[in-house]
Scaffold this motif. Sequence first.
Motif, short mmCIF file in Angstrom:
data_model
loop_
_atom_site.label_atom_id
_atom_site.label_comp_id
_atom_site.label_asym_id
_atom_site.label_seq_id
_atom_site.Cartn_x
_atom_site.Cartn_y
_atom_site.Cartn_z
N ARG A 159 5.62 68.50 77.30
CA ARG A 159 6.30 68.52 78.59
C ARG A 159 6.46 67.10 79.12
NH1 ARG A 159 4.74 68.42 83.90
NH2 ARG A 159 2.52 68.35 83.41
N LYS A 160 7.62 66.83 79.70
CA LYS A 160 7.85 65.55 80.37
C LYS A 160 6.83 65.40 81.51
CE LYS A 160 11.38 63.08 82.98
NZ LYS A 160 12.70 63.15 83.61
N ASN A 161 6.29 64.20 81.67
CA ASN A 161 5.32 63.90 82.73
C ASN A 161 4.07 64.77 82.64
OD1 ASN A 161 7.08 61.96 83.81
ND2 ASN A 161 8.07 63.47 85.12
N SER A 162 3.63 65.06 81.43
CA SER A 162 2.46 65.92 81.27
C SER A 162 1.18 65.22 81.68
CB SER A 162 2.35 66.41 79.82
OG SER A 162 1.79 65.42 78.98
N TYR A 163 0.26 65.99 82.19
CA TYR A 163 -1.05 65.46 82.54
C TYR A 163 -1.81 65.05 81.28
CZ TYR A 163 -0.19 67.37 87.20
OH TYR A 163 0.34 67.65 88.43
N SER A 164 -1.56 65.73 80.18
CA SER A 164 -2.21 65.35 78.92
C SER A 164 -1.82 63.93 78.52
CB SER A 164 -1.86 66.34 77.81
OG SER A 164 -2.40 67.61 78.08
N LYS A 165 -0.56 63.58 78.70
CA LYS A 165 -0.11 62.22 78.40
C LYS A 165 -0.81 61.23 79.32
CE LYS A 165 2.99 58.92 76.98
NZ LYS A 165 2.72 57.79 77.84
N GLY A 166 -0.98 61.59 80.58
CA GLY A 166 -1.69 60.72 81.51
C GLY A 166 -3.14 60.51 81.11
N VAL A 167 -3.81 61.57 80.66
CA VAL A 167 -5.19 61.44 80.19
C VAL A 167 -5.22 60.56 78.95
CG1 VAL A 167 -7.14 62.70 79.19
CG2 VAL A 167 -5.99 63.60 81.24
N ALA A 168 -4.27 60.78 78.04
CA ALA A 168 -4.21 59.95 76.82
C ALA A 168 -4.02 58.48 77.18
CB ALA A 168 -3.08 60.44 75.91
N ASP A 169 -3.12 58.20 78.10
CA ASP A 169 -2.89 56.82 78.51
C ASP A 169 -4.14 56.19 79.11
OD1 ASP A 169 -0.24 57.03 77.66
OD2 ASP A 169 0.56 57.31 79.68
N ALA A 170 -4.90 56.96 79.88
CA ALA A 170 -6.15 56.45 80.46
C ALA A 170 -7.19 56.19 79.37
CB ALA A 170 -6.68 57.42 81.50
N LEU A 171 -7.21 57.00 78.33
CA LEU A 171 -8.10 56.75 77.19
C LEU A 171 -7.68 55.49 76.45
CD1 LEU A 171 -8.52 60.42 75.98
CD2 LEU A 171 -10.41 58.90 76.63
N VAL A 172 -6.39 55.36 76.20
CA VAL A 172 -5.87 54.18 75.49
C VAL A 172 -6.22 52.91 76.27
CG1 VAL A 172 -3.73 52.99 74.81
CG2 VAL A 172 -4.09 55.40 74.20
N ALA A 173 -6.22 52.98 77.59
CA ALA A 173 -6.56 51.81 78.41
C ALA A 173 -7.99 51.32 78.14
CB ALA A 173 -6.38 52.13 79.89
N GLY A 174 -8.84 52.21 77.63
CA GLY A 174 -10.20 51.82 77.31
C GLY A 174 -10.39 51.27 75.91
N LEU A 175 -9.35 51.30 75.09
CA LEU A 175 -9.43 50.73 73.74
C LEU A 175 -9.34 49.21 73.82
CD1 LEU A 175 -7.05 53.21 71.83
CD2 LEU A 175 -9.56 53.22 71.87
N PRO A 176 -9.78 48.51 72.79
CA PRO A 176 -9.65 47.05 72.80
C PRO A 176 -8.18 46.63 73.00
CG PRO A 176 -11.01 47.77 70.96
CD PRO A 176 -10.43 49.01 71.58
#
Length: 180
Positions: A12-29
């Motif tokens: 889905r466009k603008n999915s909350y799952s994508k938002g959670v994934a982006d927040a996880l990616v922000a914690g990667l090196p």
Amino acid sequence: MTKFGIVIGSIRKNSYSKGVADALVAGLPEDADVTYLNISNLPIYNQDYDENSPEVYTAFREQVAAQDAFIFVTPEHNRSIPAALKNALDIASRPWGQNSWAEKPALVASQSIGGTAGVLAHHVLRQSLVFLDMPTLQQPELYIGNTGNLADETGQITNDDTKAFLAGAAQKFVTFADKF
């Protein structure tokens, strides 16, 4: 450097799952090699295609094989994972004996607009990953509930505590993935 594949169960466009994934990616090196795998264009898996797979199957399998570790984020659909996510798992695990997911470490996160946080989808996905021979980070467990209250209208997580929690989990996953 570890290559992290990101698989989002919601298409889905603008999915909350994508938002959670982006927040996880922000914690990667900062120099992490991150690839978001598109599962929305995959035709439904059919074993008849194993001998002569569509190009989109072959390209997806190659993309999976090129990753070192995976972050999966899923919503819950009818007490399970979305059909698009299950389809992607099936496609890259076939033909029999050519499992592209095997031996690649995984992190699983689920989210829901409700308080149950996609807990059943989370465990359904974990069970599939066990069969696919993917060692999975056990702690912390990432059940993100009430995502509608934690994100903006584009699905991006805006709650600082949630962003910090997810970034910390991603950092722990990096350490876990480095063992494989």
